[in-house]
Write a protein that holds these residues in place. Structure first.
Motif, PDB file in Angstrom:
ATOM      1  N   HIS A 616       0.852  -1.197   0.000  1.00  0.00           N
ATOM      2  CA  HIS A 616       0.000   0.000   0.000  1.00  0.00           C
ATOM      3  C   HIS A 616       0.880   1.236   0.000  1.00  0.00           C
ATOM      4  O   HIS A 616       1.726   1.421   0.881  1.00  0.00           O
ATOM      5  CB  HIS A 616      -0.913   0.022   1.217  1.00  0.00           C
ATOM      6  N   LEU A 617       0.723   2.088  -0.996  1.00  0.00           N
ATOM      7  CA  LEU A 617       1.488   3.329  -1.116  1.00  0.00           C
ATOM      8  C   LEU A 617       0.661   4.471  -0.542  1.00  0.00           C
ATOM      9  O   LEU A 617      -0.380   4.842  -1.096  1.00  0.00           O
ATOM     10  CB  LEU A 617       1.833   3.597  -2.586  1.00  0.00           C
ATOM     11  N   GLU A 618       1.117   4.998   0.587  1.00  0.00           N
ATOM     12  CA  GLU A 618       0.346   6.008   1.307  1.00  0.00           C
ATOM     13  C   GLU A 618       0.233   7.299   0.516  1.00  0.00           C
ATOM     14  O   GLU A 618      -0.822   7.928   0.478  1.00  0.00           O
ATOM     15  CB  GLU A 618       1.005   6.277   2.666  1.00  0.00           C
ATOM     16  N   LYS A 619       1.327   7.723  -0.145  1.00  0.00           N
ATOM     17  CA  LYS A 619       1.322   9.011  -0.837  1.00  0.00           C
ATOM     18  C   LYS A 619       0.330   9.042  -1.985  1.00  0.00           C
ATOM     19  O   LYS A 619      -0.426   9.993  -2.165  1.00  0.00           O
ATOM     20  CB  LYS A 619       2.729   9.326  -1.350  1.00  0.00           C
ATOM     21  N   SER A 620       0.356   7.993  -2.802  1.00  0.00           N
ATOM     22  CA  SER A 620      -0.523   7.965  -3.974  1.00  0.00           C
ATOM     23  C   SER A 620      -1.829   7.237  -3.719  1.00  0.00           C
ATOM     24  O   SER A 620      -2.705   7.206  -4.578  1.00  0.00           O
ATOM     25  CB  SER A 620       0.206   7.301  -5.157  1.00  0.00           C
ATOM     26  N   GLN A 621      -1.949   6.643  -2.517  1.00  0.00           N
ATOM     27  CA  GLN A 621      -3.147   5.883  -2.168  1.00  0.00           C
ATOM     28  C   GLN A 621      -3.427   4.777  -3.193  1.00  0.00           C
ATOM     29  O   GLN A 621      -4.572   4.532  -3.573  1.00  0.00           O
ATOM     30  CB  GLN A 621      -4.363   6.803  -2.012  1.00  0.00           C
ATOM     31  N   GLU A 622      -2.366   4.107  -3.626  1.00  0.00           N
ATOM     32  CA  GLU A 622      -2.482   2.998  -4.568  1.00  0.00           C
ATOM     33  C   GLU A 622      -1.960   1.719  -3.918  1.00  0.00           C
ATOM     34  O   GLU A 622      -1.098   1.761  -3.032  1.00  0.00           O
ATOM     35  CB  GLU A 622      -1.679   3.274  -5.854  1.00  0.00           C
ATOM     36  N   ASN A 623      -2.464   0.579  -4.390  1.00  0.00           N
ATOM     37  CA  ASN A 623      -1.951  -0.722  -3.989  1.00  0.00           C
ATOM     38  C   ASN A 623      -1.223  -1.350  -5.168  1.00  0.00           C
ATOM     39  O   ASN A 623      -1.759  -1.382  -6.279  1.00  0.00           O
ATOM     40  CB  ASN A 623      -3.081  -1.653  -3.536  1.00  0.00           C
ATOM     41  N   ILE A 624      -0.014  -1.834  -4.935  1.00  0.00           N
ATOM     42  CA  ILE A 624       0.765  -2.505  -5.965  1.00  0.00           C
ATOM     43  C   ILE A 624       0.910  -3.967  -5.558  1.00  0.00           C
ATOM     44  O   ILE A 624       1.295  -4.257  -4.422  1.00  0.00           O
ATOM     45  CB  ILE A 624       2.159  -1.865  -6.137  1.00  0.00           C
ATOM     46  N   CYS A 625       0.615  -4.882  -6.493  1.00  0.00           N
ATOM     47  CA  CYS A 625       0.622  -6.308  -6.182  1.00  0.00           C
ATOM     48  C   CYS A 625       1.620  -7.058  -7.057  1.00  0.00           C
ATOM     49  O   CYS A 625       1.872  -6.669  -8.209  1.00  0.00           O
ATOM     50  CB  CYS A 625      -0.761  -6.929  -6.409  1.00  0.00           C
ATOM     51  N   PHE A 626       2.172  -8.132  -6.524  1.00  0.00           N
ATOM     52  CA  PHE A 626       2.991  -9.040  -7.326  1.00  0.00           C
ATOM     53  C   PHE A 626       3.036 -10.401  -6.630  1.00  0.00           C
ATOM     54  O   PHE A 626       2.844 -10.503  -5.420  1.00  0.00           O
ATOM     55  CB  PHE A 626       4.406  -8.492  -7.548  1.00  0.00           C
ATOM     56  N   ASN A 627       3.274 -11.434  -7.399  1.00  0.00           N
ATOM     57  CA  ASN A 627       3.410 -12.783  -6.878  1.00  0.00           C
ATOM     58  C   ASN A 627       4.871 -13.204  -6.919  1.00  0.00           C
ATOM     59  O   ASN A 627       5.657 -12.712  -7.731  1.00  0.00           O
ATOM     60  CB  ASN A 627       2.602 -13.786  -7.701  1.00  0.00           C
ATOM     61  N   ILE A 628       5.249 -14.126  -6.037  1.00  0.00           N
ATOM     62  CA  ILE A 628       6.558 -14.764  -6.087  1.00  0.00           C
ATOM     63  C   ILE A 628       6.322 -16.258  -6.277  1.00  0.00           C
ATOM     64  O   ILE A 628       5.756 -16.917  -5.402  1.00  0.00           O
ATOM     65  CB  ILE A 628       7.366 -14.510  -4.798  1.00  0.00           C
ATOM     66  N   ASP A 629       6.713 -16.782  -7.413  1.00  0.00           N
ATOM     67  CA  ASP A 629       6.503 -18.208  -7.714  1.00  0.00           C
ATOM     68  C   ASP A 629       7.759 -18.984  -7.372  1.00  0.00           C
ATOM     69  O   ASP A 629       8.531 -19.391  -8.249  1.00  0.00           O
ATOM     70  CB  ASP A 629       6.134 -18.381  -9.190  1.00  0.00           C
ATOM     71  N   SER A 630       8.008 -19.193  -6.092  1.00  0.00           N
ATOM     72  CA  SER A 630       9.191 -19.923  -5.667  1.00  0.00           C
ATOM     73  C   SER A 630       8.869 -21.406  -5.523  1.00  0.00           C
ATOM     74  O   SER A 630       7.765 -21.848  -5.844  1.00  0.00           O
ATOM     75  CB  SER A 630       9.715 -19.342  -4.344  1.00  0.00           C
ATOM     76  N   GLU A 631       9.835 -22.168  -5.021  1.00  0.00           N
ATOM     77  CA  GLU A 631       9.682 -23.618  -4.908  1.00  0.00           C
ATOM     78  C   GLU A 631       9.485 -24.016  -3.458  1.00  0.00           C
ATOM     79  O   GLU A 631      10.025 -23.371  -2.549  1.00  0.00           O
ATOM     80  CB  GLU A 631      10.930 -24.309  -5.452  1.00  0.00           C
ATOM     81  N   PRO A 632       8.732 -25.088  -3.205  1.00  0.00           N
ATOM     82  CA  PRO A 632       8.546 -25.560  -1.828  1.00  0.00           C
ATOM     83  C   PRO A 632       9.886 -25.828  -1.156  1.00  0.00           C
ATOM     84  O   PRO A 632      10.821 -26.357  -1.771  1.00  0.00           O
ATOM     85  CB  PRO A 632       7.736 -26.844  -2.003  1.00  0.00           C
ATOM     86  N   GLY A 633       9.984 -25.419   0.121  1.00  0.00           N
ATOM     87  CA  GLY A 633      11.212 -25.602   0.880  1.00  0.00           C
ATOM     88  C   GLY A 633      12.116 -24.381   0.876  1.00  0.00           C
ATOM     89  O   GLY A 633      12.957 -24.226   1.767  1.00  0.00           O
TER      90      GLY A 633
END
Length: 854
Positions: A616-633
């Motif tokens: 959550h970016l307080e200044k611009s009041q925007e939410n930026i999303c991303f995924n991390i597709d890592s491996e189990p363990g």
């Protein structure tokens, strides 16, 4: 309830643009560029020299005033501070005052260059949320925090331009309780520096009549002779107005000597034939009961003393000193014994013995010979004490009119035997007889005081925190003196049902000498002329029956003519007692409710399934999303702050099988490392463990409880969440997501949330730590995407231009099953361009590793 009313913050007055505009019109004030430092959205990060508190010479206190009026034990207090920023640049003005624990704040205002901003009272969790948001935006807010033994801090901070005048004003009310035969009105007086005008004005109106009023020299000999006191039959006036010269520590000093508590002590008249007073006014009655001329009831008292290794040194020395005095104050009719415990539990005697001189001397020698070591087995120690009292009762050793009590003295959490706090509470509650009271003394800062307080409240007692210092002994003795003289037991207040309603607690296990019982309620004064009450109790030698008859208009003439009397004191006092009663009845629910205090409405960082990140970016009041597709363990570093000594890492787990050729991944384990404290916290989907070297203690997700060590609090809400709080500076929320055990694909997983108020250093990094200093982000050129329901836009961040996709993601704090949808701009390819480097750069070898070369 009380805990919901003690927090004040400023929801609408945060926008100070009107006041700032008014300041900018004054040519004597700073330039527009300087002014911009205090305007949200235009703020330039202030340098260390520019963030200046009230202690520096560029802040001038024009006046510091305290006005307090006490009407029949109800005190209404106003503290007002007028300050001016004499510097040419913007800086912080701080209003930091102490108020008595349990006092109700009912108004807080700020006046900035003639413009008044009025506060409102918020339910506790909402107040915390707004306070966190306001602080994150650099705006003015006030909040109540626990501080000293009987005090709490109210602090408001305001960043103001040069030349700005600010007036802070807070109003609160409290009911003054009688302790050891005296009412003490305590006013913390700590202006921080010399004030051009300083005054304390206290007026006392007691319709019952004043027996005495005095002002102890609590501020020191420096101020001897300055206070004036005038006393009448039912009224008194106290005034303290030191000049600037009198405030100075020395004739040439610039520092103030005003630093301490201003105390007014008094007691009311009590006729021997009238040991209770019934006051009726404006449709409410207040019933005061404080008999003193009675023979004490015999006591059956068990001292349960923690002698674990953590009590070594000054704590044990002071405890021994206090116990020797306390044992010497026992009366010949009292029965007593001592239990001391570490990992084992020992009895000084196997049963209760009479308080003869030889037995007391032998007990003192036993206490003197204790050498602290080992762990802490609170559960077994308390059950042993309960067993001894029950056996003494079964064998007919106890006087039927005696009072039985257990006094627990401890400085730590259980580390041996039963460790679950809720189970210990349950064991005590199930075994302790109803006529036994449990009192808890928690020594030091590391003790889990909430646990000791719950133990006491659930078993007809009270708790007190004793700070481990040179005054530990006197604090313990003072607490004991409050309960050392039981005068009555089984005290009942009765009123005619047809004429009264909404009566507060009217049944009490014990009455101790020097205290006071207060009962209040509503009375139908329009239909009755007199109110009758009947009090029954058990005294030392007989039963007590006391009848009182009072005219419902008996106080009207006096109070309506007294200009300083509070015309609503009966109603306010009734409300105070009612609120405290609700607090006691809903203790567990309220304590749990306080979990949400730490987390504002707008999250700073959210990491949940996939693992899915929302920034959550307080200044611009925007939410930026991303995924991390890592491996189990694999273990991903989320926060690495070597300067603060804090690392947070998450271990990835996979779903039970692939679905649509993709294996979903989640966080199954999260590790917190607080290097400066030497503490590690590991949270998995099964257990929550706190480690301190070889020490380790755990809770499961089936518990509701807390662990506290070295001022790090780990609180668990059954099957829902864990909150971690470090020294009030940092907090973390971890949610548990449970799935159907036989689900063919999904597994249990964890989500982590961080508030924007966490105080990390400038060197913080990690997958989410890098966003603590918020990056500059610009989103523009919104356009249709490949899918109609998912528009695209261009985002500029960190020197990159990225194509981002509009969508909805879920925040699971309010609804752990379905979540709450929030809009965000999605960054593809594991956050490439938004996250520094590649996500594989954030892989670490262990759950407590710091990130290398961020």
């Amino acid at each position: 309830v009380k805990s919901m009313l003690m927090v004040a913050n400023l929801p609408h007055q945060f926008d100070l643009s009107r006041a700032i505009e008014r300041v900018s019109e004054d040519p004597l004030n700073q330039s527009e560029s300087q002014l911009g430092k205090s305007i949200p959205g235009k703020r330039v990060a202030p340098s260390r020299r520019e963030v200046i508190s009230l202690q520096l010479s560029t802040v001038d206190i024009q006046s510091y005033r305290v006005h307090s009026t006490i009407t029949s034990r109800l005190a209404n207090t106003m503290i007002q501070s007028k300050v001016v920023n004499k510097a040419k640049h913007a800086q912080s003005l701080v209003f930091d005052v102490q108020i008595p624990k349990g006092a109700f704040i009912h108004n807080f205002t700020m006046n900035v260059n003639g413009i008044t901003f009025t506060s409102s009272i918020r339910e506790k969790s909402a107040a915390r949320q707004q306070y966190a948001q306001a602080r994150a935006r650099g705006k003015a807010a006030g909040i109540v925090r626990s501080s000293a033994l009987d005090m709490e801090n109210f602090k408001a901070e305001l960043n103001v331009p040069g030349g700005t005048k600010v007036q802070f004003e807070i109003h609160y009310q409290e009911v003054i309780q009688r302790k050891l035969g005296t009412y003490e009105h305590v006013i913390p007086l700590q202006p921080g520096r010399l004030a051009k005008q300083l005054e304390v004005d206290v007026r006392i109106i007691e319709p019952q009549g004043l027996r005495y009023v005095n002002v102890p020299n609590s501020l020191g000999d420096h101020f001897a002779g300055i206070t004036t006191l005038s006393k009448g039959e039912k009224k008194a006036h106290v005034s303290f107005k030191p000049t600037v010269a009198q405030q100075r520590k020395c004739p040439t000093c610039s520092a103030t000597a005003v630093d301490g508590n201003f105390v007014v002590a008094y007691d009311v008249r009590r006729e021997v034939t009238a040991i209770c007073v019934l006051q009726i006014f404006n449709g409410y009655f207040i019933h005061y009961f404080a008999p003193d001329n009675l023979d004490p009831l015999p006591k059956n008292i068990l001292f349960v003393i923690d002698v674990s290794g953590s009590m070594w040194g000054l704590k044990m020395k002071q405890t021994v000193e206090a116990m020797k005095t306390i044992l010497g104050d026992l009366r010949p009719d009292d029965l007593f014994s001592i239990i001391d415990f570490n990992h084992n539990v020992r009895n000084w005697r196997d049963d209760l013995v009479a308080a003869t001189p030889s037995q007391m001397e032998d007990a003192k020698k036993y206490i003197q010979g204790i050498h602290p070591n080992g762990g802490t087995n609170i559960n077994e120690a308390l059950l042993r004490a309960i067993f001894i009292l029950k056996e003494a009762s079964r064998l007919g050793m106890l006087d039927p009119n005696s009072v039985s009590m257990i006094i627990l003295v401890s400085d730590g959490d259980p580390t041996v035997g039963e460790l679950k706090l809720t189970t210990i509470q349950k064991n005590v509650k199930q075994n302790i007889p109803d006529d036994v009271s449990l009192f808890s003394l928690g020594i030091g800062f590391d003790v889990d005081y909430d646990f000791l307080e719950r133990l006491a409240h659930e078993n007809h007692g009270t708790a007190q925190r004793i700070f481990g210092n040179q005054e530990t002994s006197s604090q313990m003795k003072k607490f004991y003196n409050k309960v050392s003289t039981p005068l009555l037991k089984n005290v009942e207040f009765n009123y005619p049902r047809e004429s009264v309603s909404d009566v507060t607690q009217n049944s009490f296990h014990n009455y101790f000498g020097g205290s006071e019982i207060v009962v209040a309620g509503k009375v139908d004064s329009s239909n009755v002329q007199h109110l009758q009450s009947v009090i029954t109790a058990t005294a030392a030698n007989a039963g007590l029956v006391l009848e009182t008859l009072e005219d419902v208009e008996g106080l009207d003439d006096f109070l309506k003519k007294e200009e300083h009397a509070d015309p609503k004191f009966t109603e306010k006092l009734w409300a105070y007692l009612t609120i405290n009663q609700l607090l006691a009845e809903r203790w567990g629910e309220i304590r749990d409710h306080a979990f949400y205090l730490l987390f504002p409405t707008y999250f700073c960082i959210l990491v949940d399934n996939d693992p899915h990140f929302i920034i959550h970016l307080e200044k611009s009041q925007e939410n930026i999303c991303f995924n991390i597709d890592s491996e189990p363990g694999k273990i991903l570093n989320l926060i690495s702050d070597p300067d603060s000594g804090v690392a947070v890492n998450g271990q990835v787990i996979g779903a039970k099988r692939h679905e649509n050729k993709k294996l979903s991944t989640y966080f199954g384990k999260i590790g917190f490392y607080f290097k400066n404290k030497g503490l590690k916290v590991e949270i998995s989907t099964e257990t929550i463990t706190l480690k301190d070297g070889s020490y380790s203690t755990s809770l499961s997700w089936s518990d509701t409880g807390s662990i506290i060590r070295k001022r790090l609090l780990v609180s668990v809400k059954k099957d829902r969440k864990v909150t971690i709080t470090m020294d009030t500076e940092m907090s973390f929320l971890v949610l548990l997501h449970r799935v159907w055990k036989k689900h063919p694909v999904n597994v249990d997983f964890l989500g982590i949330y961080l508030p924007p108020t966490n105080q990390f250093s400038s060197s913080v990094h990690g997958l989410i730590g890098q966003f603590m200093p918020e990056p500059e982000v610009r989103i523009y050129n919104e356009r249709p995407g490949q899918e109609p329901e998912k528009p695209e836009a261009t985002m500029e961040v960190k020197g990159h231009k990225l194509t981002v996709t509009s969508g909805m993601q879920k925040d699971y704090r309010g609804d752990r099953v379905f979540g709450t949808k929030v809009h965000c701009w999605f960054v593809h390819n594991s956050g490439k361009g938004f996250v520094d480097g590649h996500y594989k750069d954030y892989l670490v070898p262990h759950l407590y590793s710091f990130l290398k070369n961020p």
